[in-house]
Design a protein around this motif. Sequence first.
Motif, PDB file in Angstrom:
ATOM      1  N   ASP A  59      -3.568   4.467  -7.392  1.00  0.00           N
ATOM      2  CA  ASP A  59      -2.763   5.607  -6.981  1.00  0.00           C
ATOM      3  C   ASP A  59      -1.896   5.203  -5.785  1.00  0.00           C
ATOM      4  OD1 ASP A  59      -3.785   7.329  -8.923  1.00  0.00           O
ATOM      5  OD2 ASP A  59      -5.519   7.830  -7.670  1.00  0.00           O
ATOM      6  N   PRO A  60      -0.785   5.922  -5.550  1.00  0.00           N
ATOM      7  CA  PRO A  60       0.171   5.527  -4.512  1.00  0.00           C
ATOM      8  C   PRO A  60      -0.393   5.177  -3.128  1.00  0.00           C
ATOM      9  CG  PRO A  60       1.118   7.246  -5.834  1.00  0.00           C
ATOM     10  CD  PRO A  60      -0.314   7.064  -6.313  1.00  0.00           C
ATOM     11  N   PRO A  61      -1.268   5.924  -2.503  1.00  0.00           N
ATOM     12  CA  PRO A  61      -1.695   5.487  -1.165  1.00  0.00           C
ATOM     13  C   PRO A  61      -2.413   4.131  -1.188  1.00  0.00           C
ATOM     14  CG  PRO A  61      -2.347   7.763  -1.549  1.00  0.00           C
ATOM     15  CD  PRO A  61      -1.837   7.220  -2.848  1.00  0.00           C
ATOM     16  N   GLN A  62      -3.300   3.943  -2.147  1.00  0.00           N
ATOM     17  CA  GLN A  62      -4.032   2.678  -2.217  1.00  0.00           C
ATOM     18  C   GLN A  62      -3.115   1.558  -2.713  1.00  0.00           C
ATOM     19  OE1 GLN A  62      -7.520   2.638  -4.681  1.00  0.00           O
ATOM     20  NE2 GLN A  62      -8.338   0.819  -3.691  1.00  0.00           N
ATOM     21  N   ARG A 105       1.357  -3.817   0.566  1.00  0.00           N
ATOM     22  CA  ARG A 105       1.645  -4.243   1.945  1.00  0.00           C
ATOM     23  C   ARG A 105       0.881  -5.522   2.269  1.00  0.00           C
ATOM     24  NH1 ARG A 105       0.225   0.153   4.190  1.00  0.00           N
ATOM     25  NH2 ARG A 105       2.257   1.103   3.950  1.00  0.00           N
ATOM     26  N   ALA A 106      -0.406  -5.555   1.939  1.00  0.00           N
ATOM     27  CA  ALA A 106      -1.215  -6.750   2.197  1.00  0.00           C
ATOM     28  C   ALA A 106      -0.729  -7.936   1.372  1.00  0.00           C
ATOM     29  CB  ALA A 106      -2.687  -6.456   1.897  1.00  0.00           C
ATOM     30  N   LEU A 107      -0.343  -7.685   0.126  1.00  0.00           N
ATOM     31  CA  LEU A 107       0.143  -8.753  -0.737  1.00  0.00           C
ATOM     32  C   LEU A 107       1.460  -9.321  -0.213  1.00  0.00           C
ATOM     33  CD1 LEU A 107      -0.224 -10.400  -3.330  1.00  0.00           C
ATOM     34  CD2 LEU A 107       1.021  -8.597  -4.536  1.00  0.00           C
ATOM     35  N   ILE A 108       2.368  -8.467   0.224  1.00  0.00           N
ATOM     36  CA  ILE A 108       3.640  -8.935   0.781  1.00  0.00           C
ATOM     37  C   ILE A 108       3.396  -9.806   1.995  1.00  0.00           C
ATOM     38  CG2 ILE A 108       5.739  -8.199   1.985  1.00  0.00           C
ATOM     39  CD1 ILE A 108       5.817  -5.784   0.057  1.00  0.00           C
ATOM     40  N   GLU A 109       2.491  -9.377   2.862  1.00  0.00           N
ATOM     41  CA  GLU A 109       2.180 -10.172   4.053  1.00  0.00           C
ATOM     42  C   GLU A 109       1.656 -11.546   3.666  1.00  0.00           C
ATOM     43  OE1 GLU A 109      -0.510  -7.956   6.479  1.00  0.00           O
ATOM     44  OE2 GLU A 109       0.941  -6.358   6.834  1.00  0.00           O
ATOM     45  N   TRP A 110       0.769 -11.606   2.678  1.00  0.00           N
ATOM     46  CA  TRP A 110       0.183 -12.885   2.263  1.00  0.00           C
ATOM     47  C   TRP A 110       1.220 -13.770   1.579  1.00  0.00           C
ATOM     48  CZ3 TRP A 110      -0.602 -15.254  -2.504  1.00  0.00           C
ATOM     49  CH2 TRP A 110      -1.371 -16.420  -2.463  1.00  0.00           C
TER      50      TRP A 110
END
Length: 94
Positions: A44-47, A53-58
């Motif tokens: 779902d959107p919040p998760q 966000r975490a994937l982009i950072e990695w």
Amino acid sequence: MCSAAAKKIIGIGMDDAKFTQDGRRGGRRAGPEGGDPPFVLLLDPPQYDDELRALIEWVEGVLVPGYLGEPSADARWCHLWFEHPVAVSRLHAA
């Protein structure tokens, strides 16, 4: 360094990203059974937003600098990779 589009999505600079010594971002959540994370495209959107966000950072903090170096015209890498569901699902599963 994060692309401007990625910075807009994640809302932070790469200097704020926290990675473990093996290159993984700290705090990655386990799936419902405590094992692997859930399939990202079914969240779902919040998760989903948190996982993206975490994937982009990695990807932009570890994968791109470590494996691609500087993306160039010769490299087949889309700087908007996070807008491609196939790319998101494959990288998230890695």
